[in-house]
Design an enzyme around this catalytic site. Structure first.
Site, PDB file in Angstrom:
ATOM      1  N   LYS A 214       6.993  -2.317  -5.459  1.00 16.54           N
ATOM      2  CA  LYS A 214       6.557  -3.508  -4.735  1.00 16.54           C
ATOM      3  C   LYS A 214       7.596  -3.740  -3.644  1.00 16.54           C
ATOM      4  CE  LYS A 214       4.926  -8.138  -6.038  1.00 16.54           C
ATOM      5  NZ  LYS A 214       3.675  -8.176  -5.296  1.00 16.54           N
TER       6      LYS A 214
HETATM    7  N1  PPE Z   1      -1.777  -5.768  -5.705  1.00 21.17           N
HETATM    8  C1  PPE Z   1      -0.934  -6.208  -4.750  1.00 21.17           C
HETATM    9  C2  PPE Z   1      -0.901  -5.529  -3.444  1.00 21.17           C
HETATM   10  C3  PPE Z   1      -0.116  -7.308  -5.025  1.00 21.17           C
HETATM   11  O1  PPE Z   1       0.723  -7.746  -4.095  1.00 21.17           O
HETATM   12  C4  PPE Z   1      -0.196  -7.952  -6.279  1.00 21.17           C
HETATM   13  C5  PPE Z   1       0.647  -9.152  -6.586  1.00 21.17           C
HETATM   14  C6  PPE Z   1      -1.100  -7.443  -7.239  1.00 21.17           C
HETATM   15  C7  PPE Z   1      -1.868  -6.335  -6.909  1.00 21.17           C
HETATM   16  C8  PPE Z   1      -1.201  -8.012  -8.625  1.00 21.17           C
HETATM   17  O2  PPE Z   1      -0.044  -7.743  -9.367  1.00 21.17           O
HETATM   18  P1  PPE Z   1       0.442  -8.680 -10.567  1.00 21.17           P
HETATM   19  O3  PPE Z   1       0.933  -9.950  -9.955  1.00 21.17           O
HETATM   20  O4  PPE Z   1       1.505  -7.902 -11.219  1.00 21.17           O
HETATM   21  O5  PPE Z   1      -0.731  -8.913 -11.442  1.00 21.17           O
HETATM   22  N2  PPE Z   1       0.931  -9.974  -5.486  1.00 21.17           N
HETATM   23  C9  PPE Z   1       2.001 -10.937  -5.570  1.00 21.17           C
HETATM   24  C10 PPE Z   1       2.382 -11.476  -4.206  1.00 21.17           C
HETATM   25  C11 PPE Z   1       1.504 -12.501  -3.589  1.00 21.17           C
HETATM   26  C12 PPE Z   1       2.115 -13.076  -2.321  1.00 21.17           C
HETATM   27  O6  PPE Z   1       1.357 -13.642  -1.526  1.00 21.17           O
HETATM   28  O7  PPE Z   1       3.327 -13.012  -2.114  1.00 21.17           O
HETATM   29  C13 PPE Z   1       1.725 -11.997  -6.623  1.00 21.17           C
HETATM   30  O8  PPE Z   1       0.597 -12.190  -7.047  1.00 21.17           O
HETATM   31  O9  PPE Z   1       2.691 -12.624  -7.046  1.00 21.17           O
END
Ligand code: PPE
Length: 302
Positions: free
Chosen positions: A158
């Protein structure tokens, strides 16, 4: 910017919100060389609890390893600093943002001896795609921007810089009157939202794209576990955009987005939140709020 909380953890100590600043020549600011997490803390009957803290800390360290960044703390120290950040700010429900980044030192693309800085901030953050989005579902558009190719960006990490791709997609979706973007991978298969993973229900099967070009979402894994614990198989298989057009239900998952129903994609109506989406949503909120004893091990009490 409004002050969102009192204190931010910065390289081992708490500093006042106003003083949590960094030099304009910090390496990460120029090249996006940072890795971060998004974590939520929910208020439960037994006090505030951070959801799946260990998994988030592990993913932060995996991201750093992939980027060859040595975080100068142990996982235990980072986990404890996250809990402490919630505590010192007196927050009950919040979003938590740890960010490790390459700091001030050499410029250019070989930051050999630059420090790795780590900050942890926390602030109250409501429904990511609005309360209406959570309840009624959102309007989504397939992005004209392709998700990163797996050999251009490592999707297990990430990484701050990757998010320009998400920002472009999100800006485009909003300028077209939608709430969120759905990105396709370099082969044209459905990948994920700008900050969410996706699930669909099609012909009675619960389906989500495999972990190739997408983030290994912790909410995605949570949903798979919750569904499978109830005898509902989750099929990890390639999904096309017209699979989504012809699905009976679709929803996004993410720490920020939680479980957000998708009611429309590219002006093809999917419909209001259906029974599977609602069931998963209810289960998820019960679990994160400590109302389901079977999943208490996922909560780290502040
Ligand atoms: N895909 C992406 C590209 C992504 O950034 C997130 C989280 C997810 C999937 C889901 O991952 P998880 O949170 O582990 O279930 N995105 C983060 C950032 C959002 C932001 O605007 O900053 C979040 O949900 O915290």
């Amino acid at each position: 910017m409004n002050k969102l909380a009192d204190k931010i953890w910065m390289d081992g100590a708490f500093v006042e919100w106003e003083n949590a600043t960094t030099h304009v020549l910090s390496h990460a600011l120029h090249y996006g060389a940072g890795v971060f997490e998004g974590i939520r803390c929910y208020n439960t009957e037994d006090g505030p609890a951070v959801f799946r803290l260990t998994e988030h800390v592990d993913r932060l360290f995996d991201s750093a390893k992939i980027c060859r960044m040595a975080i100068p703390y142990t996982r235990e120290q980072v986990a404890e600093a996250i809990l402490e950040t919630v505590r010192v700010n007196g927050l009950k429900e919040c979003y938590i943002r740890p960010l490790a980044f390459i700091g001030l030192g050499a410029m250019g693309l070989y930051p050999k001896n630059n420090p790795i800085n780590l900050i942890i901030a926390a602030w109250p953050w409501g429904a990511y795609l609005g309360d209406d989005g959570l309840n009624k579902g959102i309007k989504v558009r397939v992005s004209s921007f392709t998700r990163h190719h797996i050999n251009a960006a490592m999707s297990r990490a990430k990484v701050s810089g990757y998010y320009m791709n998400s920002i472009l997609a999100k800006q485009e979706a909003i300028s077209c009157g939608c709430d969120e973007a759905l990105l396709l991978d370099a082969q044209g298969y459905v990948a994920e939202g700008s900050g969410e993973n996706i699930f669909i229900v099609r012909k009675g099967r619960l389906i989500t794209p495999p972990l190739t070009s997408i983030l290994d979402g912790i909410t995605r894994e949570t949903v798979i576990t919750l569904a499978e614990d109830r005898g509902m198989k989750v099929h990890e298989q390639l999904v096309t955009r017209d699979d989504v057009y012809t699905s009976s239900e679709a929803f996004f998952t993410g720490t920020a987005a939680e479980i957000t129903p998708i009611r429309e994609l590219d002006n093809r109506e999917i419909g209001p939140p259906g029974p599977v989406t609602k069931q998963i949503q209810t289960l998820y909120f019960d679990v994160v709020k400590g109302k389901n004893p079977a999943y208490k091990s996922w909560l780290a009490y502040v």
